[in-house]
Design a protein around this motif. Structure first.
Motif, mmCIF file in Angstrom:
data_model
loop_
_atom_site.group_PDB
_atom_site.id
_atom_site.type_symbol
_atom_site.label_atom_id
_atom_site.label_comp_id
_atom_site.label_asym_id
_atom_site.label_seq_id
_atom_site.Cartn_x
_atom_site.Cartn_y
_atom_site.Cartn_z
ATOM 1 N N GLN A 181 0.809 -1.229 0.000
ATOM 2 C CA GLN A 181 0.000 0.000 0.000
ATOM 3 C C GLN A 181 0.842 1.279 0.000
ATOM 4 O O GLN A 181 0.324 2.364 -0.250
ATOM 5 C CB GLN A 181 -0.898 0.027 1.252
ATOM 6 N N ILE A 182 2.135 1.152 0.290
ATOM 7 C CA ILE A 182 2.983 2.345 0.437
ATOM 8 C C ILE A 182 3.177 3.034 -0.915
ATOM 9 O O ILE A 182 3.655 2.427 -1.869
ATOM 10 C CB ILE A 182 4.362 1.972 1.031
ATOM 11 N N GLN A 183 2.804 4.304 -0.984
ATOM 12 C CA GLN A 183 2.923 5.083 -2.219
ATOM 13 C C GLN A 183 4.055 6.109 -2.077
ATOM 14 O O GLN A 183 4.490 6.424 -0.961
ATOM 15 C CB GLN A 183 1.602 5.805 -2.504
ATOM 16 N N GLU A 215 4.095 9.232 -2.059
ATOM 17 C CA GLU A 215 3.775 10.352 -1.163
ATOM 18 C C GLU A 215 3.884 9.979 0.326
ATOM 19 O O GLU A 215 3.873 10.837 1.203
ATOM 20 C CB GLU A 215 2.374 10.910 -1.456
ATOM 21 N N HIS A 216 3.994 8.650 0.594
ATOM 22 C CA HIS A 216 4.137 8.192 1.980
ATOM 23 C C HIS A 216 5.604 7.992 2.362
ATOM 24 O O HIS A 216 5.893 7.525 3.471
ATOM 25 C CB HIS A 216 3.415 6.842 2.177
ATOM 26 N N ALA A 239 7.071 9.491 5.849
ATOM 27 C CA ALA A 239 6.468 8.843 7.024
ATOM 28 C C ALA A 239 6.929 7.391 7.126
ATOM 29 O O ALA A 239 7.238 6.896 8.225
ATOM 30 C CB ALA A 239 4.945 8.914 6.938
ATOM 31 N N PHE A 240 6.995 6.720 5.988
ATOM 32 C CA PHE A 240 7.420 5.317 5.987
ATOM 33 C C PHE A 240 8.871 5.201 6.455
ATOM 34 O O PHE A 240 9.206 4.332 7.277
ATOM 35 C CB PHE A 240 7.270 4.733 4.575
ATOM 36 N N THR A 261 9.019 5.525 10.150
ATOM 37 C CA THR A 261 8.478 4.329 10.808
ATOM 38 C C THR A 261 9.522 3.227 10.848
ATOM 39 O O THR A 261 9.717 2.564 11.882
ATOM 40 C CB THR A 261 7.225 3.823 10.057
ATOM 41 N N THR A 266 13.064 2.373 1.522
ATOM 42 C CA THR A 266 11.948 3.265 1.220
ATOM 43 C C THR A 266 11.801 3.468 -0.285
ATOM 44 O O THR A 266 10.686 3.459 -0.829
ATOM 45 C CB THR A 266 12.144 4.626 1.922
ATOM 46 N N THR A 308 8.318 2.101 -2.121
ATOM 47 C CA THR A 308 7.388 3.042 -2.764
ATOM 48 C C THR A 308 7.394 2.891 -4.285
ATOM 49 O O THR A 308 6.612 3.534 -4.984
ATOM 50 C CB THR A 308 7.756 4.503 -2.405
#
Length: 711
Positions: A72-74, A76-77, A80-81, A84, A277, A281
């Protein structure tokens, strides 16, 4: 309930039991991350701890990252990812550097994030179970080990030794881990596992990671060491030659490993998180996770199997025809412990078919993957015969004779009488419609297609073809049998060429069309590799043999003529005719095809192909797109025409049956990830330039207009 159960014993040793709620296996999901945060807070408040033990309440130790979350990670994330991931790693690093001994009690398999938790411990003890696997397989899903796996494996093993584990996702068992120094001890039982962990903590009260000891040097040296620098000067080029630029994960892994080896541990962990990351993404990881994880799991769970029918297992199987396919099928059955009768027209031919299994098994022995005793047990399951009556009692018979309808009808009628009541009969045809072949059967409801791929011992897919009258029970049993022998089943409806042979044909024909248009054969083959295909169309045509392709084309033409239809002429036929009948070059088995096959040395393209050379204005991108689009669009037509019933079967079947570029996630996922509106534009351009085979199916137009992906 917390995903980590916290318990401090009388010796002030904290035992952290991993137990993700509502899951059969532990994963690095939100529950785990929350529990780890709480655990670290509790540890920080403890005034006296003598050690920490990680153990598991599940059958396995820890399964790894939560792929449902990751897909689900796009883009734009990304920020934040990244934070995390860093937070999770900081917490594990806190435990690792707390100043007390930390032990991993590995009660079972630890892959991906599970192995990374284990690597974050100072001492690793494993139960001696031959089924247990360790490793970092993230690269096979387009990812990298993002929980410290790269950093710690490099520091423990050195760059060169760590690369196969990281770049190939190499998995290993308990004995291999012990030999490599990746685990330190073993135990026979769960209680002994915990006892040994407690005992080690008491003997090593001030343990820390070897790489956290001042003055520690990476085995083999860091990237500035002359021998390592020499290796790294060529390693990226070797890697690029393998990936052809289609797979970003191996390149990111190498970069993270080399960059991380030049800095301190915490900086190296941050570098690893950045590359992780980038991949998480990206689109390639999503393609691969969708098919190699979610798709294969759906098939494993019986997505295309009729529901409400009891599970079934074959007890005795007959195989008709002991040629390469029949012998390979017999091997695949026998190695799973199922008795198999291998029948051919003579006992000599049948014995030769059995000898094929012996050869494969001896190869396994030479690689220490099998014992001589086990080999004898497997071979004992194969009964070679020339007598049809030896098929008595089989609950499944598979014919694997030559692609000729009359011959298949004859062997069906000869053998079918010996089937057990309720048994099923299967044809291993690769192109002939099952409904037509079933006419020779006394009960078409018990007749089905089981299309194996060559070589059977290596190819994982089996295409199950439903005839017009095939019953749901027969389909369910066929599905169960394919899984019983450890293969991957996809289900398709009946038609000429079904799905895999039909679409595979478009690939090899496109290669020959390009040759006929004057494109240099080396450029064709290289473009296919750059597209992500495992081998070029001319090389694969040599493997299957030119005469077989000619035979299949002739049979299709005859069948269509009986329906008052005809096949349009293709330039690929001109190439086939010229190769076979004018140049006597029929493929690899005949010793000469598009390639030369010297007795010693590698194959190389035959220089006589210069006959086709002429000026053309094709770009490499056009060649790549023609190779991918001709297959993907025809796969979509198969779905539109109900030859295929599911996108999952289309994607998995295209990769495992045809070799469609794995980075795409499969033929239909290739279209989805390309963007269906862009696919439509590109298909229209290709059709205008190169012909009707690139015409956009109506289903594509519909989805491009709605903006919905094909699912």
């Amino acid at each position: 309930m917390s995903a980590i159960q916290y318990h401090k014993n009388a010796d002030n040793i904290v035992i952290l039991t991993l137990d993700s709620p509502n899951q059969s296996a532990n994963t690095m999901n939100a529950d785990f991350r929350e529990a780890l945060t709480d655990t670290v807070k509790t540890l920080a408040q403890e005034d006296k701890i003598t050690g920490i033990i990680f153990t598991s309440a599940k059958k396995t130790f820890f399964a790894g990252g939560d792929l449902d979350d990751l897909i689900q990670i796009q883009p734009e994330h990304a920020t934040a990812f990244f934070h995390t991931i860093q937070e999770l790693k900081n917490q594990l690093r806190y435990i690792e550097t707390l100043g007390v001994p930390v032990v991993a009690c590995l009660n079972g398999t630890a892959l991906g994030g599970g192995w990374e938790i284990a690597l974050g411990c100072h001492h690793r003890i494993a139960l001696t179970d031959p089924k247990t696997k360790f490793g970092l397989p993230e690269v096979t899903l387009g990812l990298l080990p993002g929980g410290g796996g790269i950093v710690r494996m490099v520091r423990l093993l050195g760059l060169q030794t760590a690369f196969p584990y990281l770049l190939e996702g190499k998995q290993f068992g308990v004995e291999q881990a012990l030999k490599a120094g990746l685990i330190h001890d073993t135990a026979q039982t769960q209680p002994e596992l915990l006892e040994k962990a407690i005992a080690w903590i008491k003997v090593n009260p001030k343990s820390q990671q070897p790489f956290d000891v001042k003055g520690y040097k990476i085995p083999g040296g860091d990237p500035k060491t002359p021998a390592v620098a020499q290796m790294l000067a060529i390693a990226p080029a070797i890697l690029r030659d393998k990936t052809k630029g289609c797979y970003p994960a191996p390149e990111a892994i190498m970069a993270a490993a080399v960059e991380g080896a030049q800095v301190d541990v915490d900086t190296a962990l941050r570098i690893e998180s950045r590359y992780f990351t980038l991949l998480a993404t990206g689109q390639v990881a999503k393609n691969m996770i969708g098919t190699f994880w979610h798709g294969l799991n759906a098939i494993k769970a019986g997505a295309s199997r009729p529901q409400g029918i009891a599970k079934w297992q074959a007890q005795k199987v007959g195989v008709l025809g002991a040629g390469m396919m029949g012998a390979g099928i017999a091997y695949a059955i026998a190695i799973k412990g199922i008795p198999v009768v291998l029948k051919d027209v003579s006992i000599e031919a049948a014995e030769k078919g059995k000898a094929y299994s012996q050869k494969l098994l001896e190869k396994r022995i030479s690689r220490s993957r099998l014992t001589a005793e086990k080999k004898d047990q497997i071979l004992a399951h194969i009964q070679p015969t020339a007598e049809a009556k030896d098929l008595q009692g089989c609950d499944l018979i598979i014919e694997a004779v030559f692609e000729n309808q009359e011959l298949k009808a004859k062997v069906t009628q000869e053998a079918e009488q010996y089937l057990l009541d309720g048994g099923i009969f299967a044809s291993n045809t690769s192109t002939l419609p099952i409904t037509g072949l079933a006419q020779a059967s006394k009960d078409a409801t018990h007749f089905i297609g089981l299309h194996f791929f060559s070589p059977v011992d290596k190819m994982q897919l089996v295409e199950i073809i439903k005839g017009q009258h095939t019953s749901d029970e027969t389909l369910a049993r066929a599905y169960d049998f394919v899984q019983q022998i450890g293969k991957i089943p996809i289900v398709v409806n009946d038609s000429r060429g079904f799905f895999t042979s039909r679409v595979f044909g478009t690939f090899v024909q496109e290669g020959m069309r390009l040759l006929a248009e004057g494109v240099h054969p080396a450029k064709i083959e290289m473009a296919a590799l750059k597209a992500g295909m495992p081998v070029g169309p001319l090389a694969i045509q040599d493997e299957v043999s030119l005469t077989l392709s000619e035979h299949i084309g002739n049979e299709a033409r005859k069948a269509l003529a009986t329906e008052g239809k005809s096949l349009p002429h293709s330039p690929s036929e001109d190439v086939l005719q010229w190769m076979i009948h004018q140049q006597n070059r029929k493929g690899k088995a005949a010793g000469a095809g598009f390639y030369e096959y010297p007795e010693s040395g590698k194959k190389y393209l035959w220089d006589g192909l210069s006959y086709w050379a002429k000026d053309h204005d094709l770009t490499e991108q056009d060649i790549i797109d023609r190779i991918l689009f001709v297959q993907a669009l025809d796969t979509l037509r198969c779905y539109e025409e109900n030859v295929l019933e599911s996108v999952v079967d289309a994607n998995v079947g295209s990769i495992f049956g045809i070799g469609f570029a794995p980075w795409t996630g499969g033929a239909i996922q290739f279209l989805n990830q390309y963007g269906l509106d862009k696919v439509l534009q590109r298909a229209n351009t290709l059709e205008a330039r190169y012909g009707e085979r690139f015409k956009a199916p109506e289903l594509l137009k519909k989805h491009a207009a709605s903006g919905e992906i094909i699912k």
